[in-house]
Design a protein around this motif. Structure first.
Motif, PDB file in Angstrom:
ATOM      1  N   GLY A   1       0.795  -1.217   0.000  1.00  0.00           N
ATOM      2  CA  GLY A   1       0.000   0.000   0.000  1.00  0.00           C
ATOM      3  C   GLY A   1       0.829   1.269   0.000  1.00  0.00           C
ATOM      4  N   CYS A   2       2.156   1.164  -0.205  1.00  0.00           N
ATOM      5  CA  CYS A   2       3.001   2.358  -0.162  1.00  0.00           C
ATOM      6  C   CYS A   2       3.070   3.047  -1.509  1.00  0.00           C
ATOM      7  N   GLY A   3       2.506   2.430  -2.559  1.00  0.00           N
ATOM      8  CA  GLY A   3       2.506   3.068  -3.870  1.00  0.00           C
ATOM      9  C   GLY A   3       3.563   2.537  -4.807  1.00  0.00           C
ATOM     10  N   LYS A   4       4.319   1.524  -4.393  1.00  0.00           N
ATOM     11  CA  LYS A   4       5.403   1.029  -5.255  1.00  0.00           C
ATOM     12  C   LYS A   4       4.869   0.315  -6.485  1.00  0.00           C
ATOM     13  N   THR A   5       3.850  -0.526  -6.303  1.00  0.00           N
ATOM     14  CA  THR A   5       3.296  -1.246  -7.458  1.00  0.00           C
ATOM     15  C   THR A   5       2.582  -0.274  -8.407  1.00  0.00           C
ATOM     16  N   THR A   6       1.867   0.703  -7.841  1.00  0.00           N
ATOM     17  CA  THR A   6       1.199   1.700  -8.683  1.00  0.00           C
ATOM     18  C   THR A   6       2.224   2.465  -9.515  1.00  0.00           C
TER      19      THR A   6
END
Lengths: 367, 297
Positions: free
Chosen positions: A42-47
């Motif tokens: 949920g930290c935004g790395k995959t996005t």
């Protein structure tokens, strides 16, 4: 922008309705680099990775690949390939057909396709398995097919989304080394998303630590571990002791005061901290040593020394973790290597003195 | 006889009870199947009865089958049925698959409404649907003119209204089956195809469609069966003088039940078994794909 930039994110924001997944992220990833995006789920790395691939479009900001702005280019028009978390192999095609897919779509000629598919499968040690269906392969083999399927296209950048997440520990370790070797062999820029800090430290040239949609620090593994610039990073990478304190002085040396009036020097202080602020002093467990009173040498200005009592011992093979209750009432863990069998071990309740070099003490904002 | 631990630990009474339990379950099962299939067996037997009676056995004959084959009306209605089923299945399969794609992959205004409308033909009674269609064709004045066509050496005149009617209800069944398959399909497979330079059409053609195939075939088979089987909607939308096989049988029954009807019914039964057999064989062909067995019909 510099010429050696393989991928650049400039002030990229991605919002899903009211939720901001990626919050003003700027990154410069160098050509040929093994770059990791590291952070909790949920930290935004995959996005971020999906925006580079073109599966998501940024709400604002720009993405450059090889110097070219990507804008709203769809994934099939971008010079990158992805290795997906669950491999996403086409179940109705053979291994060779899977690997050939990208080349067919970019209209390579038949002979060329055959030759390159063969090469790619050889490269990942799956030479004889081209006619099998993905389901007939083990997890590790499927992982290699996914790699071959992406690398056969010779992309400028390879994007990897937690590709080893589904493998068991031993296989994962072996694949980590293999991936790193492969990356050095093909010289392609790898952008690697993971939540496993050990994995990131093992493989990466540089790592970006992300939390709550923001990049907190970009650094080489050693710098990230030894010189974290944010409390989250110090906590997330490896283990550390946080000792509550108050800033007593910032110059000429940094001094913090623990409960009970104990003053200690520290090596670094987070920008924006003023004298009198409540802070956290961070010291890695392996930097701390335990001494008996008679062993102590003269105190220098760069040494931190606090008396305490050994409270708990945890033997973990290579090390023993000593939990020490300091005079100030705080607890720290010291990780001592078990170098000698005949060494006299510490006992619970024994009085001790903990000591570390001031340079290893890093002062962070309290929250 | 070997003694298993359960034999030793269970008492005599408990063992007897469990025996009786499983025995009565078997009996119950057999009775259930008899109730379902005995009438069918009797129907088949009496199609070979050497008498006009369908209740008193008078000896074996295949004469009713000969009469059936010689009955030009029956054969013509059979060809009508097949033609309507093939055409309406083909159209409904394409439209139903597209509808399923739209519902599962895109969001658009009025999606909820379309969702409800799509399921309507499954839920509402055939008779309501039939009357609805009849009124539509009457008011609009389209559809009743026949499609004159040469089909396996037979001159057929099939009203467009019947084909449209069959397509109208079959779309829903195809859409439901395909959608179930689509919902269970991993989206990242399509992303992987795009990532490997496939455009939207290539992604559909090379990845989505092959993955959907078991669902599409299942939907088509269901549509074909329902179309062959349909009486109510055909009866209302065909106008005068057009018969499919079920409509023809209904017409014959009004003039009295003879073993010839049994023979026609047996023929239809055999056709159904054939379809089931085809579906089982095609499922076994794609045997290594467990999903196909799960979602194909």
């Amino acid at each position: 922008m510099s010429e050696e930039c393989a991928v650049e994110l400039r002030d990229v924001v991605k919002a899903f309705g009211p939720f901001v997944a990626v919050n003003h992220v700027s990154l410069q990833i160098r050509d040929g680099e093994f770059f990791s995006l590291l952070g909790p789920s949920g930290c935004g790395k995959t996005t971020s990775l999906r925006m580079i691939a073109g599966f998501e479009m940024p709400t604002s900001g720009h993405i450059y690949i090889g110097g070219a702005q990507q804008g709203y280019l769809p994934p099939n028009k971008r010079p990158v390939n992805t290795v997906f978390q669950q491999y996403a192999l086409f179940p109705h095609m053979t291994v060779a057909q899977n690997v050939a897919f990208g080349l067919e779509m970019s209209h390579a000629n038949k002979g060329e396709i055959g030759r390159r598919v063969h090469e790619a499968l050889e490269m990942v040690h799956l030479g004889g398995l081209g006619t099998r269906k993905p389901k007939q392969l083990s997890g590790g083999q499927q992982q290699r097919v996914a790699l071959a399927r992406a690398l056969v296209n010779r992309p400028k950048v390879l994007l990897l989304d937690e590709p080893l997440g589904a493998l068991d520990l031993k296989l994962r370790k072996a694949m980590q080394i293999e991936l790193k070797n492969l990356q050095e062999q093909v010289g392609i820029t790898f952008i690697y998303v993971t939540h496993d800090q050990e994995e990131a430290l093992t493989m990466s040239d540089r790592i970006a630590v992300m939390d709550k949609g923001q990049v907190l620090q970009v650094a080489e593994p050693e710098a990230l571990y030894e010189q974290p610039t944010h409390r989250f990073t110090a906590d997330f990478i490896g283990e550390t002791n946080f000792i509550p304190a108050r800033v007593a002085a910032l110059s000429p040396t940094i001094l913090v005061e623990l409960a009970g009036g104990i003053r200690l020097p520290a090596g670094w202080v987070e920008p924006g901290i003023a004298v009198g602020d409540r802070v956290m002093l961070s010291v890695r467990p392996e930097k701390i040593n335990l001494y008996e009173a008679h062993e102590l040498e003269e105190l220098t200005a760069t040494t931190c020394r606090v008396r305490g009592v050994v409270e708990r011992l945890v033997y973990v093979g290579t090390d023993t973790h000593h939990t020490v209750r300091l005079e100030s009432g705080d607890r720290v863990v010291a990780r001592l290597q078990n170098l000698h069998v005949d060494e006299e071990p510490w006992e619970m309740g024994e009085a001790t003195t903990v000591q570390w070099e001031a340079a290893h003490g890093r002062v962070f904002k309290e929250a | 006889m070997s003694t298993t631990p359960s034999d030793r630990t269970l008492g005599m009474g408990a063992r007897l009870r469990s025996r009786l339990g499983s025995l009565s379950l078997s009996v119950y099962g057999v009775l259930g199947f008899l109730f379902l299939y005995l009438p069918i067996v009797i129907l088949v037997i009496f199609s070979f009865n050497d008498s006009r009676s369908t209740s008193q056995w008078a000896g074996f004959t295949t004469d009713w089958y000969r009469q059936m084959i010689e009955d030009r009306q029956i054969i013509l209605s059979l060809w009508n049925s097949l033609f309507v089923a093939i055409i309406s299945t083909a159209i409904a399969t394409v439209l139903g698959t597209l509808a399923a794609m739209a519902m599962e992959r895109y969001s658009f205004r009025g999606k909820m409404a379309m969702d409800a409308v799509l399921y309507l033909p499954i839920i509402i009674p055939d008779i309501a649907m039939a009357i609805m269609l009849l009124i539509f064709f009457n008011v609009s004045g389209i559809g009743f003119q026949p499609w004159e066509v040469q089909f396996f050496g037979n001159r057929l005149a099939v009203p467009y209204s019947v084909i449209i009617g069959h397509v109208a209800f079959n779309i829903s069944f195809v859409a439901v089956v395909v959608r179930a398959r689509l919902a269970n399909m991993d989206r990242t497979l399509e992303e992987a195809a795009q990532d490997l330079y496939a455009n939207t059409w290539q992604t559909f053609r090379r990845v989505t469609l092959p993955m959907l195939m078991p669902g599409i075939l299942g939907g088509a088979l269901l549509a074909f069966t329902l179309s062959l089987d349909d009486f109510v909607i055909t009866f209302f939308t065909s106008g005068a003088g057009f018969n499919t096989l079920p409509v023809r049988v209904f017409g014959m029954i009004r003039r009295g039940v003879t073993p010839k009807i049994n023979a026609v019914s047996t023929l239809m039964l055999a056709g159904s078994f054939l379809l089931i057999l085809i579906s089982i064989i095609s499922r076994m062909r794609s045997g290594e794909d467990e999903d196909a067995i799960q979602f194909g019909l």
